[in-house]
Write a protein that holds these residues in place. Structure first.
Motif, short mmCIF file in Angstrom:
data_model
loop_
_atom_site.label_atom_id
_atom_site.label_comp_id
_atom_site.label_asym_id
_atom_site.label_seq_id
_atom_site.Cartn_x
_atom_site.Cartn_y
_atom_site.Cartn_z
N ALA A 326 42.57 -4.79 37.17
CA ALA A 326 42.12 -5.66 36.03
C ALA A 326 42.35 -5.53 34.81
CB ALA A 326 40.89 -6.33 36.70
N PRO A 327 41.80 -4.31 34.36
CA PRO A 327 42.13 -4.07 32.83
C PRO A 327 43.28 -3.85 32.39
CG PRO A 327 40.96 -2.29 33.98
CD PRO A 327 40.97 -3.35 34.95
N ILE A 328 44.17 -3.26 33.33
CA ILE A 328 45.69 -3.29 33.15
C ILE A 328 46.46 -4.62 33.00
CG2 ILE A 328 47.90 -2.15 33.86
CD1 ILE A 328 46.27 -0.31 35.69
N VAL A 329 46.16 -5.59 33.75
CA VAL A 329 46.83 -6.84 33.82
C VAL A 329 46.39 -7.38 32.26
CG1 VAL A 329 46.75 -9.28 34.93
CG2 VAL A 329 47.19 -7.11 36.16
N GLY A 330 44.96 -7.47 32.18
CA GLY A 330 44.41 -8.10 30.94
C GLY A 330 45.29 -7.45 29.48
N LYS A 331 45.35 -6.20 29.68
CA LYS A 331 46.20 -5.66 28.49
C LYS A 331 47.52 -6.27 28.47
CE LYS A 331 43.24 -3.08 26.13
NZ LYS A 331 43.00 -3.43 24.67
N ALA A 332 48.15 -5.97 29.65
CA ALA A 332 49.43 -6.65 29.82
C ALA A 332 49.89 -8.12 29.23
CB ALA A 332 50.04 -6.55 31.31
N THR A 333 48.94 -9.04 29.53
CA THR A 333 49.00 -10.40 29.00
C THR A 333 49.17 -10.39 27.59
OG1 THR A 333 46.60 -10.63 29.06
CG2 THR A 333 47.91 -11.39 31.07
N GLU A 334 48.81 -9.43 26.84
CA GLU A 334 48.84 -9.52 25.40
C GLU A 334 50.08 -9.15 24.86
OE1 GLU A 334 45.99 -6.70 23.83
OE2 GLU A 334 44.11 -7.76 24.84
N LYS A 335 50.92 -8.60 25.72
CA LYS A 335 52.35 -7.99 25.28
C LYS A 335 53.31 -8.77 26.04
CE LYS A 335 50.25 -3.51 23.91
NZ LYS A 335 50.49 -2.03 24.32
N ILE A 336 53.13 -9.01 27.28
CA ILE A 336 54.26 -9.76 28.05
C ILE A 336 54.01 -11.05 28.15
CG2 ILE A 336 55.24 -9.63 30.54
CD1 ILE A 336 54.29 -6.76 30.81
N ASP A 337 54.92 -11.76 28.36
CA ASP A 337 54.98 -13.68 28.73
C ASP A 337 54.09 -13.68 29.75
OD1 ASP A 337 55.52 -15.95 29.29
OD2 ASP A 337 57.62 -15.95 29.01
N PRO A 338 53.06 -14.39 29.57
CA PRO A 338 51.88 -14.71 30.72
C PRO A 338 52.79 -15.39 31.85
CG PRO A 338 51.59 -15.99 28.94
CD PRO A 338 52.47 -15.12 28.40
N ARG A 339 53.83 -16.25 31.66
CA ARG A 339 54.34 -16.83 32.81
C ARG A 339 55.02 -15.97 33.68
NH1 ARG A 339 58.42 -20.64 29.43
NH2 ARG A 339 58.78 -18.26 28.49
N ALA A 340 55.41 -14.89 33.06
CA ALA A 340 56.35 -13.75 34.05
C ALA A 340 55.20 -12.98 34.84
CB ALA A 340 56.78 -13.03 33.18
N ILE A 341 54.22 -12.61 34.25
CA ILE A 341 52.86 -12.04 34.99
C ILE A 341 52.32 -13.02 35.92
CG2 ILE A 341 50.65 -11.22 34.75
CD1 ILE A 341 51.33 -10.48 31.94
N LEU A 342 52.41 -14.06 35.64
CA LEU A 342 51.74 -15.34 36.49
C LEU A 342 52.78 -15.22 37.72
CD1 LEU A 342 49.54 -17.34 37.61
CD2 LEU A 342 50.55 -19.23 35.86
N SER A 343 53.90 -15.70 37.46
CA SER A 343 55.00 -15.90 38.46
C SER A 343 55.40 -14.76 39.36
CB SER A 343 56.44 -16.29 37.80
OG SER A 343 57.43 -16.54 38.84
N VAL A 344 55.16 -13.64 38.78
CA VAL A 344 55.06 -12.06 39.74
C VAL A 344 54.21 -12.18 40.52
CG1 VAL A 344 55.19 -9.78 39.73
CG2 VAL A 344 56.91 -11.17 38.20
N GLY A 345 52.81 -12.40 39.99
CA GLY A 345 51.53 -12.31 40.91
C GLY A 345 51.71 -13.46 41.99
N ILE A 346 51.88 -14.49 41.88
CA ILE A 346 52.16 -15.32 42.87
C ILE A 346 53.22 -14.92 43.80
CG2 ILE A 346 52.58 -17.67 43.76
CD1 ILE A 346 51.54 -18.53 40.75
N LEU A 347 54.35 -14.73 43.46
CA LEU A 347 55.56 -14.06 44.43
C LEU A 347 54.84 -12.83 44.93
CD1 LEU A 347 58.58 -14.29 42.34
CD2 LEU A 347 58.20 -15.75 44.35
N GLY A 348 54.13 -12.10 44.51
CA GLY A 348 53.44 -10.73 45.20
C GLY A 348 52.47 -11.25 46.32
#
Length: 511
Positions: A326-348
């Motif tokens: 959870a904290p890792i993903v929270g930090k990642a959303t500050e630097k990475i396109d949230p659309r990519a994080i969301l899409s990869v999460g759903i595909l996972g």
């Protein structure tokens, strides 16, 4: 679904702040916990009350639908009566109604109590979020967001585990009784910790016609989805009437809300492409996710011989890696396109569901739990950025409505998915059983062989029938996993329809 007026209260400090924050967070935790704590207990509850598991699933859907209906009312309630007063009333009512749930002697009483529980539980989630932001100093707003996010994340993970242990160890009634003292103490702490805090009220108008239409079409649609499989769907006049009421009610609701000056659900927000993409992603992804955590424990208990406790472990194990990531993903959303994080999460999530399509009747607990364990990080990648992406696409004055509407859609999607997946499961099992029987050429020889070993004809036929039924349900479960996987894949494409946010998004959703 307009936002409550801002309450300009002085933030709390020291031990008083810590205690109040934890008590408010616990209220949110209890409400979220209730969305999944009954999932693994449905077979036990249904058996105890003398109904089928499909009827028992109303325990899940009735709560979710009632909760969804009250979300649009939260803003009006806060302005009319004060956000703190409404929160406390709902907190204490949650305790009282939990007693009624545990005392229920019939499925009708339990469903009625669960509806009341959802009606009072619905406002607690958004109000807990708002109150945490109010009592913390502005410079500590992130701490408030983390407390709310963690209680929201832990609730559905802890639900299956606690539900299973309590159901097997004490009795299903205690999945409701156990929350009573916690809610009473938590509510009392909030009451005394916030004494002297202003709780302003003001004139507030409620969209009565919009609310009536909302309740009408949602109730008609949910009853149709839950009862359709028991009445041969549209061969039944009752289901036909419910379908007509749902369609007409929905169309009337949409038309009225688009023309109403102060609608209870501001549908105009859908004019924002980014919000529409994110909200539909939230609904579709959550519906698929919730369907998977409903069907898995049912299959494990009804056909694999698992107790409610072990079914809870099998479902709740996803929490291990979820909390770590959870904290890792929270930090990642500050630097990475949230659309990519969301899409990869759903595909996972889809990949983990596809993994389960390789299950068979000999699958061990470790083999079955492994994809659930790895579901955790992908679940966080889905839940953390999705609301932030939705509200990043609307104007500041619309952000509260956007957060409320996206969560409203998410809650409804969970209820509808529960009904749909169980209907599909039952239909697929019936079709698979017919096909297995038709393809079984040597059934008589198998029965004869068992009789030669000393088994009576009746026992031999029953044993063979049980094997065929178990295999048909296994195949039906795999069919549902395949459908859920497809929904995940489709949902993973939707975030890319939203424009890229300008700068970091607000992952707390605290609006």
């Amino acid at each position: 679904m307009t936002a409550p007026a801002l309450d300009h209260a002085a933030p709390l400090t020291g031990a008083r702040l810590l205690v109040a924050a934890l008590a408010i967070g616990v209220g949110n935790f209890l409400v979220v916990l209730d969305t999944t704590i009954a999932n693994v207990s449905v077979p036990t509850i249904a058996g105890s009350l003398g109904v089928s598991s499909s009827q028992g699933s109303w325990v899940i859907t009735s709560y979710a639908v009632a909760e969804a209906i009250t979300v649009p009312l939260t803003g009006w309630l806060s302005r009319r009566f004060g956000s703190l007063r409404v929160f406390l009333v709902c907190y204490f009512a949650f305790a009282a109604i939990s007693v009624l749930c545990g005392l229920s002697q019939s499925i009708g009483m339990l469903i009625g109590s669960r509806v009341l529980l959802g009606l009072f539980g619905g406002p607690i989630m958004p109000l807990s979020q708002m109150l945490l932001m109010r009592i913390f100093p502005p410079k500590q707003a992130t701490v408030a967001s983390v407390i709310w996010a963690m209680t929201t994340l832990i609730g559905p993970i802890a639900g299956p585990i606690l539900g299973g242990i309590i159901c097997d160890g004490i009795g299903w009634q205690w999945i409701f009784f156990v929350k009573v003292p916690i809610a009473l103490v938590g509510g009392a702490i909030v009451l005394f910790a916030t004494l002297g805090q202003p709780d302003p009220t003001g004139p507030a108008r409620i969209d009565k016609i919009g609310l009536a239409l909302l309740v009408l079409w949602i109730a008609a649609l949910q009853i149709m989805l839950d009862e359709g499989r028991n009445h041969d769907w549209f061969a039944s006049e009752e289901i036909q009437i419910l379908a007509v009421v749902a369609v007409i009610g929905f169309l009337a609701f949409v038309i009225y809300e688009l023309t109403e000056a102060e609608p209870i659900v501001d549908l105009r927000i859908f004019r924002h492409r980014g919000f529409t993409a994110a909200a539909v992603t939230f609904a579709g992804g959550f519906g698929a996710f919730f369907a998977s955590i409903v069907i898995l424990p049912l299959w494990l208990q009804q056909n694999m011989g698992y107790t409610a406790t072990w079914a809870g472990y099998a479902t709740g194990i996803m929490g291990v890696l979820a909390l770590i990531s959870a904290p890792i993903v929270g930090k990642a959303t500050e630097k990475i396109d949230p659309r990519a994080i969301l899409s990869v999460g759903i595909l996972g999530l889809g990949a983990m569901t596809a993994w389960r399509m390789g299950f068979n009747s000999d699958v061990t607990f470790a083999q079955m739990a492994l994809p659930t364990l790895f579901t955790g990080p992908f679940m966080v990648m889905f839940f953390v950025p999705v609301t932030g992406l939705a509200i990043a696409s609307v104007s500041p004055e619309e952000q509260a409505n956007a957060a409320g509407l996206s969560n409203f859609m998410r809650t409804l999607a969970g209820a509808f998915a529960t009904s749909l997946v169980q209907t599909g499961w039952a239909n697929s099992a019936r079709v698979n059983q017919t096909e297995l029987v038709s393809a079984m050429q040597n059934g008589d020889r198998v029965i004869a062989g068992m009789m030669e070993g000393g088994t009576s004809h009746e026992v031999a036929v029953a044993s063979l029938s049980r094997v065929v039924e178990q295999q048909s349900v296994l195949l039906a479960t795999l069919d549902m996993f395949s459908v859920i996987t497809v929904v995940f894949v489709l949902a993973a494409m939707l975030p890319w329809l939203a424009p890229k946010p300008k700068g970091p998004i607000d992952t707390s959703g605290a609006h």
